[in-house]
Structures are given as C-alpha cells and as structure tokens.
Scaffold this active site. Structure first.
Site, mmCIF file in Angstrom:
data_model
loop_
_atom_site.group_PDB
_atom_site.id
_atom_site.type_symbol
_atom_site.label_atom_id
_atom_site.label_comp_id
_atom_site.label_asym_id
_atom_site.label_seq_id
_atom_site.Cartn_x
_atom_site.Cartn_y
_atom_site.Cartn_z
ATOM 1 N N ASP A 8 0.872 -1.175 0.000
ATOM 2 C CA ASP A 8 0.000 0.000 0.000
ATOM 3 C C ASP A 8 0.915 1.234 0.000
ATOM 4 O OD1 ASP A 8 0.912 0.362 2.600
ATOM 5 O OD2 ASP A 8 -1.078 0.398 3.521
ATOM 6 N N HIS A 9 0.334 2.409 0.253
ATOM 7 C CA HIS A 9 1.119 3.645 0.246
ATOM 8 C C HIS A 9 2.170 3.651 1.357
ATOM 9 C CE1 HIS A 9 -2.425 3.996 2.742
ATOM 10 N NE2 HIS A 9 -1.834 4.958 3.447
ATOM 11 N N CYS A 65 3.261 -3.000 4.003
ATOM 12 C CA CYS A 65 2.405 -1.856 4.349
ATOM 13 C C CYS A 65 3.147 -1.070 5.419
ATOM 14 C CB CYS A 65 0.996 -2.283 4.755
ATOM 15 S SG CYS A 65 0.867 -3.173 6.318
ATOM 16 N N GLY A 66 2.476 -0.184 6.118
ATOM 17 C CA GLY A 66 3.185 0.648 7.097
ATOM 18 C C GLY A 66 3.877 -0.188 8.160
ATOM 19 N N THR A 67 3.115 -1.116 8.741
ATOM 20 C CA THR A 67 3.657 -1.996 9.781
ATOM 21 C C THR A 67 3.903 -3.416 9.292
ATOM 22 O OG1 THR A 67 1.415 -2.617 10.395
ATOM 23 C CG2 THR A 67 2.404 -0.756 11.600
ATOM 24 N N GLY A 68 3.323 -3.771 8.171
ATOM 25 C CA GLY A 68 3.339 -5.160 7.695
ATOM 26 C C GLY A 68 2.206 -5.979 8.285
ATOM 27 N N GLY A 70 -1.337 -5.269 8.634
ATOM 28 C CA GLY A 70 -2.593 -5.354 7.884
ATOM 29 C C GLY A 70 -2.453 -6.183 6.614
ATOM 30 N N HIS A 98 10.605 -23.307 9.400
ATOM 31 C CA HIS A 98 9.544 -23.943 10.192
ATOM 32 C C HIS A 98 8.150 -23.786 9.592
ATOM 33 C CE1 HIS A 98 12.018 -23.923 14.206
ATOM 34 N NE2 HIS A 98 12.673 -24.471 13.192
ATOM 35 N N ARG A 109 7.276 1.386 7.504
ATOM 36 C CA ARG A 109 7.478 2.484 8.458
ATOM 37 C C ARG A 109 8.143 2.015 9.745
ATOM 38 N NH1 ARG A 109 1.325 4.596 7.569
ATOM 39 N NH2 ARG A 109 1.678 5.768 5.650
ATOM 40 N N ARG A 132 9.096 -32.623 11.104
ATOM 41 C CA ARG A 132 7.946 -32.381 11.982
ATOM 42 C C ARG A 132 7.170 -31.123 11.590
ATOM 43 N NH1 ARG A 132 12.387 -30.244 14.420
ATOM 44 N NH2 ARG A 132 12.189 -28.337 15.660
ATOM 45 N N HIS A 133 7.850 -30.211 10.895
ATOM 46 C CA HIS A 133 7.186 -28.964 10.497
ATOM 47 C C HIS A 133 6.169 -29.191 9.374
ATOM 48 C CE1 HIS A 133 9.943 -26.984 13.121
ATOM 49 N NE2 HIS A 133 10.973 -27.479 12.454
ATOM 50 N N ARG A 136 2.695 -29.740 10.619
ATOM 51 C CA ARG A 136 2.057 -28.511 11.123
ATOM 52 C C ARG A 136 1.610 -27.597 9.989
ATOM 53 N NH1 ARG A 136 6.954 -28.489 15.488
ATOM 54 N NH2 ARG A 136 6.085 -30.148 16.771
HETATM 55 C C1 RB5 Z 1 -1.946 2.903 6.334
HETATM 56 O O1 RB5 Z 1 -1.937 4.168 6.902
HETATM 57 C C2 RB5 Z 1 -1.571 1.853 7.380
HETATM 58 O O2 RB5 Z 1 -2.670 1.639 8.213
HETATM 59 C C3 RB5 Z 1 -1.153 0.582 6.708
HETATM 60 O O3 RB5 Z 1 -0.064 0.824 5.887
HETATM 61 C C4 RB5 Z 1 -0.724 -0.568 7.600
HETATM 62 O O4 RB5 Z 1 0.234 -0.171 8.538
HETATM 63 C C5 RB5 Z 1 -1.801 -1.376 8.177
HETATM 64 O O5 RB5 Z 1 -1.597 -2.377 8.871
#
Ligand code: RB5
Length: 148
Positions: A8-9, A65-68, A70, A98, A109, A132-133, A136
């Site tokens: 995403d952005h 994404c910003g945090t990975g 979502g 694993h 970010r 074993r993996h 799972r």
């Molecule tokens: C977008 O602002 C942000 O929510 C998205 O990139 C991500 O971090 C969601 O998990």
C-alpha cells in the site's frame, strides 16, 4: 524464481527499493502495485499478491504496508498462503525453515531499508526444513480448506 511484490502507500518506498534490489540480483519480479504514495487500501494489494502465489503465477511473494500487519493479515486470508511478518533476519530464516512461508511481510514504516533487504535475502535463500514442520504446515493448509 519469480517473485510477486505488492504494497500500500505506507510500504510504497520500501517496495520500490525491493523491486530494484531483486532485479539487480537477477530475480524475475512482478510488481502488483501500488504505484505512488497516494492512499490506497492494503487488503486489495495483500490479496493480489497472495492470489498470484496461491495460483502458481509467482513462486514467492513479498508484501509491504506501514507496519506489515494489515497486509499480512490480508494475505493469510487466501487459501494456501503462509505469510510471515518479519522484523529480523532470524525471523525470516525461521519462517522459511519452520512455517514454509511463501509470502514475506515487511513494515515500511517500522523496519529500516538496509535490514529489510537482509530480511528479503534470508527469506529467499532459506529452505524449508520439512520433518515435523510438515505436519504442522499441512494442518494450516487443511484448515484453510475446511473453512473455505
Ligand atoms: C496505512 O496508513 C496503514 O494503516 C497501513 O499501511 C498498515 O500499517 C496497516 O496495517
């Protein structure tokens, strides 16, 4: 190995960096967007990458994404996908060894570019250990089937 990438952005800049890095290393890369910093919805891009991998159009995927968080949740909704969100090289090695992860998620970010590229290398170069993996990961794939 053909690698599908998407973001995403919030992950756009890191995704661009990864695309160039992989191309320089000789990987074939299919870029599923996004193509600018304009705000978009991460589920759309996580799903696009996951479908490319699940249908065999790509061997592996990388989503950002910003945090990975979502975009990894979105990718993991697609049957056959095992997407690991990694913030260290060790996590990338372990999600291959694993979990046999077929998609890597990164936070544009939250993870620095240099570390992110090291994580990408570890994800692409580490083999699944099996044993074993295997039992799972089979559970994960079967449960996906039962619920779909
Ligand atoms: C977008 O602002 C942000 O929510 C998205 O990139 C991500 O971090 C969601 O998990």
């Amino acid at each position: 190995m053909l690698i599908a990438i998407a973001s995403d952005h919030g992950g756009f800049h890191l995704k661009e960096m990864i695309r160039k890095y992989l191309a320089e290393k000789g990987y074939k890369v299919v870029d599923l967007g996004t193509s600018s910093e304009e705000s978009v919805d991460y589920p759309v891009f996580g799903r696009a990458c996951a479908e490319a991998v699940a249908t065999g159009k790509a061997d592996r995927g990388i989503v950002v994404c910003g945090t990975g968080i979502g975009i990894s949740i979105a990718a993991n909704k697609v049957k056959g996908i095992r997407c690991g969100l990694c913030t260290s090289v060790e996590m990338a090695e372990l999600t291959r060894k694993h979990n046999n992860a077929n998609i890597l998620a990164l936070g544009g970010r939250t993870t620095g570019a240099q570390l992110a590229l090291q994580i990408v290398d570890a994800f692409l170069e580490t083999e699944f250990e099996g044993g074993r993996h295997e039992r799972r990961t089979a559970m994960l794939d079967q449960w996906g089937e039962a619920l779909s």
